[in-house]
Design an enzyme around this catalytic site. Sequence first.
Site, PDB file in Angstrom:
ATOM      1  N   LYS A 114      18.872  -6.649-116.276  1.00 22.58           N
ATOM      2  CA  LYS A 114      18.928  -6.356-114.839  1.00 22.58           C
ATOM      3  C   LYS A 114      20.229  -6.842-114.188  1.00 22.58           C
ATOM      4  O   LYS A 114      20.961  -7.650-114.768  1.00 22.58           O
ATOM      5  CB  LYS A 114      17.693  -6.980-114.167  1.00 22.58           C
ATOM      6  CG  LYS A 114      16.361  -6.392-114.665  1.00 22.58           C
ATOM      7  CD  LYS A 114      15.184  -6.925-113.866  1.00 22.58           C
ATOM      8  CE  LYS A 114      13.871  -6.305-114.330  1.00 22.58           C
ATOM      9  NZ  LYS A 114      12.740  -6.736-113.486  1.00 22.58           N
ATOM     10  N   TYR A 118      10.401   3.153-111.211  1.00 22.92           N
ATOM     11  CA  TYR A 118       9.340   2.207-110.839  1.00 22.92           C
ATOM     12  C   TYR A 118       8.234   2.862-110.005  1.00 22.92           C
ATOM     13  O   TYR A 118       7.536   2.178-109.267  1.00 22.92           O
ATOM     14  CB  TYR A 118       9.931   1.025-110.083  1.00 22.92           C
ATOM     15  CG  TYR A 118      10.595  -0.020-110.973  1.00 22.92           C
ATOM     16  CD1 TYR A 118       9.831  -0.810-111.838  1.00 22.92           C
ATOM     17  CD2 TYR A 118      11.968  -0.240-110.943  1.00 22.92           C
ATOM     18  CE1 TYR A 118      10.418  -1.784-112.644  1.00 22.92           C
ATOM     19  CE2 TYR A 118      12.568  -1.207-111.745  1.00 22.92           C
ATOM     20  CZ  TYR A 118      11.784  -1.975-112.591  1.00 22.92           C
ATOM     21  OH  TYR A 118      12.364  -2.943-113.383  1.00 22.92           O
ATOM     22  N   PHE A 152       6.466  -5.299-102.797  1.00 25.04           N
ATOM     23  CA  PHE A 152       7.832  -5.634-103.192  1.00 25.04           C
ATOM     24  C   PHE A 152       8.639  -4.414-103.653  1.00 25.04           C
ATOM     25  O   PHE A 152       9.758  -4.555-104.137  1.00 25.04           O
ATOM     26  CB  PHE A 152       7.831  -6.704-104.295  1.00 25.04           C
ATOM     27  CG  PHE A 152       7.038  -6.332-105.524  1.00 25.04           C
ATOM     28  CD1 PHE A 152       7.590  -5.515-106.515  1.00 25.04           C
ATOM     29  CD2 PHE A 152       5.737  -6.794-105.701  1.00 25.04           C
ATOM     30  CE1 PHE A 152       6.867  -5.154-107.638  1.00 25.04           C
ATOM     31  CE2 PHE A 152       4.998  -6.446-106.833  1.00 25.04           C
ATOM     32  CZ  PHE A 152       5.572  -5.625-107.803  1.00 25.04           C
ATOM     33  N   ARG A 209       7.983  -8.327-125.098  1.00 25.80           N
ATOM     34  CA  ARG A 209       7.317  -8.995-123.968  1.00 25.80           C
ATOM     35  C   ARG A 209       7.242 -10.496-124.219  1.00 25.80           C
ATOM     36  O   ARG A 209       7.390 -11.301-123.304  1.00 25.80           O
ATOM     37  CB  ARG A 209       5.899  -8.438-123.770  1.00 25.80           C
ATOM     38  CG  ARG A 209       5.838  -6.961-123.450  1.00 25.80           C
ATOM     39  CD  ARG A 209       6.216  -6.621-122.048  1.00 25.80           C
ATOM     40  NE  ARG A 209       5.271  -7.137-121.062  1.00 25.80           N
ATOM     41  CZ  ARG A 209       5.354  -6.864-119.767  1.00 25.80           C
ATOM     42  NH1 ARG A 209       6.314  -6.081-119.308  1.00 25.80           N
ATOM     43  NH2 ARG A 209       4.488  -7.369-118.919  1.00 25.80           N
ATOM     44  N   THR A 254       6.674 -12.781-116.034  1.00 26.72           N
ATOM     45  CA  THR A 254       7.424 -12.118-114.957  1.00 26.72           C
ATOM     46  C   THR A 254       8.110 -13.135-114.042  1.00 26.72           C
ATOM     47  O   THR A 254       9.282 -12.996-113.710  1.00 26.72           O
ATOM     48  CB  THR A 254       6.457 -11.254-114.106  1.00 26.72           C
ATOM     49  OG1 THR A 254       5.715 -10.412-114.984  1.00 26.72           O
ATOM     50  CG2 THR A 254       7.217 -10.410-113.110  1.00 26.72           C
ATOM     51  N   ARG A 258      13.410 -15.197-119.794  1.00 27.32           N
ATOM     52  CA  ARG A 258      13.240 -15.435-118.351  1.00 27.32           C
ATOM     53  C   ARG A 258      13.264 -16.924-118.017  1.00 27.32           C
ATOM     54  O   ARG A 258      13.785 -17.318-116.972  1.00 27.32           O
ATOM     55  CB  ARG A 258      11.964 -14.754-117.854  1.00 27.32           C
ATOM     56  CG  ARG A 258      12.194 -13.239-117.665  1.00 27.32           C
ATOM     57  CD  ARG A 258      10.900 -12.503-117.478  1.00 27.32           C
ATOM     58  NE  ARG A 258      11.099 -11.126-117.028  1.00 27.32           N
ATOM     59  CZ  ARG A 258      10.137 -10.220-117.027  1.00 27.32           C
ATOM     60  NH1 ARG A 258       8.921 -10.547-117.454  1.00 27.32           N
ATOM     61  NH2 ARG A 258      10.380  -8.995-116.619  1.00 27.32           N
ATOM     62  N   ASN A 269      14.714 -11.322-112.284  1.00 28.50           N
ATOM     63  CA  ASN A 269      14.185 -11.937-113.511  1.00 28.50           C
ATOM     64  C   ASN A 269      14.823 -11.387-114.795  1.00 28.50           C
ATOM     65  O   ASN A 269      14.226 -11.404-115.858  1.00 28.50           O
ATOM     66  CB  ASN A 269      12.651 -11.857-113.544  1.00 28.50           C
ATOM     67  CG  ASN A 269      12.126 -10.435-113.546  1.00 28.50           C
ATOM     68  OD1 ASN A 269      12.890  -9.483-113.492  1.00 28.50           O
ATOM     69  ND2 ASN A 269      10.820 -10.298-113.631  1.00 28.50           N
ATOM     70  N   HIS A 321      13.729  -6.334-118.210  1.00 28.43           N
ATOM     71  CA  HIS A 321      12.517  -5.511-118.125  1.00 28.43           C
ATOM     72  C   HIS A 321      12.144  -5.116-119.544  1.00 28.43           C
ATOM     73  O   HIS A 321      13.028  -4.885-120.372  1.00 28.43           O
ATOM     74  CB  HIS A 321      12.774  -4.244-117.310  1.00 28.43           C
ATOM     75  CG  HIS A 321      11.740  -3.177-117.546  1.00 28.43           C
ATOM     76  ND1 HIS A 321      10.543  -3.161-116.870  1.00 28.43           N
ATOM     77  CD2 HIS A 321      11.706  -2.135-118.415  1.00 28.43           C
ATOM     78  CE1 HIS A 321       9.823  -2.135-117.323  1.00 28.43           C
ATOM     79  NE2 HIS A 321      10.512  -1.495-118.256  1.00 28.43           N
ATOM     80  N   GLU A 376       9.494   5.653-120.485  1.00 22.46           N
ATOM     81  CA  GLU A 376      10.687   4.953-119.999  1.00 22.46           C
ATOM     82  C   GLU A 376      11.932   5.293-120.837  1.00 22.46           C
ATOM     83  O   GLU A 376      13.026   5.433-120.295  1.00 22.46           O
ATOM     84  CB  GLU A 376      10.424   3.449-119.962  1.00 22.46           C
ATOM     85  CG  GLU A 376       9.363   3.087-118.920  1.00 22.46           C
ATOM     86  CD  GLU A 376       9.063   1.612-118.826  1.00 22.46           C
ATOM     87  OE1 GLU A 376       8.448   1.211-117.821  1.00 22.46           O
ATOM     88  OE2 GLU A 376       9.419   0.843-119.756  1.00 22.46           O
TER      89      GLU A 376
HETATM   90  P1  GTP Z   1       8.918  -5.513-115.920  1.00 21.71           P
HETATM   91  O1  GTP Z   1       9.170  -5.740-117.365  1.00 21.71           O
HETATM   92  O2  GTP Z   1      10.206  -5.551-115.111  1.00 21.71           O
HETATM   93  O3  GTP Z   1       8.061  -4.321-115.623  1.00 21.71           O
HETATM   94  O4  GTP Z   1       8.147  -6.805-115.435  1.00 21.71           O
HETATM   95  P2  GTP Z   1       6.616  -7.146-115.591  1.00 21.71           P
HETATM   96  O5  GTP Z   1       5.874  -6.080-116.324  1.00 21.71           O
HETATM   97  O6  GTP Z   1       6.584  -8.528-116.122  1.00 21.71           O
HETATM   98  O7  GTP Z   1       6.169  -7.159-114.066  1.00 21.71           O
HETATM   99  P3  GTP Z   1       5.544  -5.982-113.171  1.00 21.71           P
HETATM  100  O8  GTP Z   1       5.547  -4.687-113.921  1.00 21.71           O
HETATM  101  O9  GTP Z   1       4.278  -6.487-112.596  1.00 21.71           O
HETATM  102  O10 GTP Z   1       6.614  -5.887-112.002  1.00 21.71           O
HETATM  103  C1  GTP Z   1       7.793  -5.141-112.188  1.00 21.71           C
HETATM  104  C2  GTP Z   1       8.952  -5.908-111.623  1.00 21.71           C
HETATM  105  O11 GTP Z   1       8.792  -6.022-110.223  1.00 21.71           O
HETATM  106  C3  GTP Z   1       9.109  -7.357-112.108  1.00 21.71           C
HETATM  107  O12 GTP Z   1       9.841  -7.493-113.291  1.00 21.71           O
HETATM  108  C4  GTP Z   1       9.854  -7.989-110.966  1.00 21.71           C
HETATM  109  O13 GTP Z   1      11.245  -7.797-111.096  1.00 21.71           O
HETATM  110  C5  GTP Z   1       9.351  -7.228-109.763  1.00 21.71           C
HETATM  111  N1  GTP Z   1       8.358  -8.005-109.054  1.00 21.71           N
HETATM  112  C6  GTP Z   1       7.090  -8.271-109.427  1.00 21.71           C
HETATM  113  N2  GTP Z   1       6.469  -9.040-108.513  1.00 21.71           N
HETATM  114  C7  GTP Z   1       7.393  -9.255-107.537  1.00 21.71           C
HETATM  115  C8  GTP Z   1       7.372  -9.965-106.308  1.00 21.71           C
HETATM  116  O14 GTP Z   1       6.375 -10.573-105.917  1.00 21.71           O
HETATM  117  N3  GTP Z   1       8.527  -9.955-105.564  1.00 21.71           N
HETATM  118  C9  GTP Z   1       9.633  -9.267-105.968  1.00 21.71           C
HETATM  119  N4  GTP Z   1      10.730  -9.279-105.201  1.00 21.71           N
HETATM  120  N5  GTP Z   1       9.683  -8.595-107.120  1.00 21.71           N
HETATM  121  C10 GTP Z   1       8.592  -8.593-107.887  1.00 21.71           C
HETATM  122 MG    MG Z   2       5.989  -3.966-115.840  1.00 26.37          MG
END
Ligand code: GTP
Ligand code: MG
Length: 138
Positions: free
Chosen positions: A9, A49, A57, A85, A91, A102, A112, A115, A126
């Site tokens: 990212k 997304y 968010f 993962r 996350t 992370r 973070n 992805h 994807e």
């Molecule tokens: P990805 O691998 O990026 O998909 O992460 P994830 O699967 O661990 O998390 P998820 O799919 O739930 O959320 C996707 C992305 O949204 C996360 O990686 C974060 O960058 C972002 N995100 C999730 N929760 C928050 C939040 O509370 N605030 C903000 N600003 N971003 C968030």
């Molecule tokens: Mg995700």
Amino acid sequence: IERTFSMIKPDATKRNVTGKIIDRLESAGLRVVAQKRVWMSLREAEGFYAEHKARPFFGELTEFMSSGPTIVQVLEGENAVAKNREIMGATNPADADEGTIRKDFALSIGENSVHGSDALETAKREIAYWFSETEVVG
Ligand code: GTP
Ligand code: MG
């Protein structure tokens, strides 16, 4: 053998730590079979997304993801989806285990650093979003 989609990212490209992150992936046995540097548009981020559209968010996430360059990748290996993962960690970096990407690189739950696809079906979608078939070279 499995393939997953991975992204480094904008917070990580900004700090010039993409090589360090890729080293973590390779050291864990994942192979980079496609890779490019992309500065995505807000529209591209919103499309990628789309499943998070209703989340509070979403605006912050898509603005951040289009705020600078990212590295998009296809990773190949045994159990690549789950393995990636695991290497990435939780996350929210505050919850991430020691030794995960992370834990060591992420700045916040939003910024973070990486992805990774959360399932095989997601990975297929994807990968197809960013790469044509001929760009993936196993
Ligand atoms: P990805 O691998 O990026 O998909 O992460 P994830 O699967 O661990 O998390 P998820 O799919 O739930 O959320 C996707 C992305 O949204 C996360 O990686 C974060 O960058 C972002 N995100 C999730 N929760 C928050 C939040 O509370 N605030 C903000 N600003 N971003 C968030
Ligand atoms: Mg995700």
